[in-house]
Design a protein around this motif. Structure first.
Motif, PDB file in Angstrom:
ATOM      1  N   UNK A  49     -59.646  22.068 -73.113  1.00  0.00           N
ATOM      2  CA  UNK A  49     -58.911  21.429 -72.017  1.00  0.00           C
ATOM      3  C   UNK A  49     -58.801  19.935 -72.281  1.00  0.00           C
ATOM      4  N   UNK A  50     -57.721  19.351 -71.798  1.00  0.00           N
ATOM      5  CA  UNK A  50     -57.486  17.919 -71.918  1.00  0.00           C
ATOM      6  C   UNK A  50     -57.971  17.201 -70.666  1.00  0.00           C
ATOM      7  N   UNK A  51     -58.673  16.085 -70.843  1.00  0.00           N
ATOM      8  CA  UNK A  51     -59.110  15.252 -69.719  1.00  0.00           C
ATOM      9  C   UNK A  51     -57.984  14.276 -69.381  1.00  0.00           C
ATOM     10  N   UNK A  52     -57.370  14.379 -68.176  1.00  0.00           N
ATOM     11  CA  UNK A  52     -56.204  13.560 -67.863  1.00  0.00           C
ATOM     12  C   UNK A  52     -56.492  12.298 -67.044  1.00  0.00           C
ATOM     13  N   UNK A  62     -60.507   9.645 -70.165  1.00  0.00           N
ATOM     14  CA  UNK A  62     -59.141  10.071 -69.869  1.00  0.00           C
ATOM     15  C   UNK A  62     -58.442   9.059 -68.989  1.00  0.00           C
ATOM     16  N   UNK A  63     -57.136   8.941 -69.132  1.00  0.00           N
ATOM     17  CA  UNK A  63     -56.345   8.059 -68.278  1.00  0.00           C
ATOM     18  C   UNK A  63     -54.873   8.368 -68.505  1.00  0.00           C
ATOM     19  N   UNK A  64     -54.056   8.020 -67.538  1.00  0.00           N
ATOM     20  CA  UNK A  64     -52.625   8.272 -67.635  1.00  0.00           C
ATOM     21  C   UNK A  64     -52.038   7.499 -68.806  1.00  0.00           C
ATOM     22  N   UNK A  67     -54.784   8.722 -74.861  1.00  0.00           N
ATOM     23  CA  UNK A  67     -55.259   9.931 -75.521  1.00  0.00           C
ATOM     24  C   UNK A  67     -56.606  10.308 -74.933  1.00  0.00           C
ATOM     25  N   UNK A  68     -56.610  11.276 -74.030  1.00  0.00           N
ATOM     26  CA  UNK A  68     -57.848  11.685 -73.380  1.00  0.00           C
ATOM     27  C   UNK A  68     -58.678  12.603 -74.259  1.00  0.00           C
TER      28      UNK A  68
END
Length: 252
Positions: A49-52, A62-64, A67-68
């Motif tokens: 899963x990706x941390x967004x 992660x951050x908007x 690259x999380x």
């Protein structure tokens, strides 16, 4: 002359010699087997899963627009036991947690069908609001904040949370849960319903977690049935490789 329907004798054994299968004829079978293996692994073992967002900093990055972290979430352990305080879990957000979430699926029926098939084998992210937080308290426990040192209490005992770096100010004598200017850490007490979890982000001053949803049907908690699995490792980017710590935070 060899009998009709044979490929000719094997010069060593005298048996008919079979022609090797063409790679292009075997390729569809190999692809199908790979997709089936991927489906089984994604469904029963685990997936990435990706941390967004920043809600689990600094444990998970992660951050908007950045690259999380990509984390591996295993699904086997919770088939034999429930999540424990200190575990970092991925879960499907209850309805009240889905504000602002929008489906990533196409409006085109054909494309949407392709996306759904891709999701089954892990080529496309699942179309659900998957969130990651840390378990703080489980069913039957009472959670609140804060004690005189600004720590969270579970059943009256303070938690040892050295993974929390960013939190709301708490200054004994000037900004606590009893002063006119109350600390943003303060909440509760709330008793967690059986079969549910109280979850919080490690980035306490920037996490819409159980504290934010106490007015919903679960009083901010998350049903154990919504838990997808336990986050165990950061797999990408390479500079962030490592295991995700799940300490026993209620050992005091």
């Amino acid at each position: 002359m060899p009998p009709a329907g044979t490929d000719g004798p094997d010069t060593a054994s005298g048996k008919p010699q079979k022609k090797p299968r063409s790679f292009w004829r075997e390729l569809p079978i190999l692809i199908l087997v790979a997709l089936m293996m991927s489906f089984l692994l994604q469904t029963f073992v685990g997936r990435v899963y990706l941390i967004p967002s920043e809600s689990m900093e600094p444990t998970l990055h992660g951050c908007a627009g950045c690259t999380g972290d990509r984390i591996f979430v295993e699904k086997i352990g919770y088939r034999f036991g429930d999540p424990q305080p200190g575990d970092v879990v991925v879960f499907k957000g209850p309805d009240s947690w889905n504000a602002g979430w929008t489906s990533t699926r196409s409006d085109n029926t054909v494309l949407r069908g392709i996306q759904e098939v891709g999701a089954l084998v892990g080529l496309v992210p699942p179309d659900e609001n998957n969130l990651v937080k840390r378990v703080i308290a489980t069913g039957g426990q009472t959670v609140e904040c804060c004690d005189e040192q600004g720590r969270i209490l579970v059943d009256g005992k303070p938690l040892d949370e050295n993974y929390v770096v960013t939190d709301f100010p708490f200054t004994p004598g000037s900004q606590t849960c009893d002063t006119p200017l109350k600390s943003g850490r303060c909440f509760g007490p709330y008793t967690v319903p059986e079969g549910n979890l109280w979850v919080m982000g490690d980035n306490r001053s920037n996490s819409a977690d159980s504290r934010y949803h106490v007015g919903d049907e679960y009083n901010g908690t998350v049903p154990v049935d919504n838990v997808v699995g336990k986050a165990v490792a950061i797999v990408l980017p390479p500079s962030r490789w490592g295991l995700i710590d799940s300490p026993d935070i209620q050992s005091n």
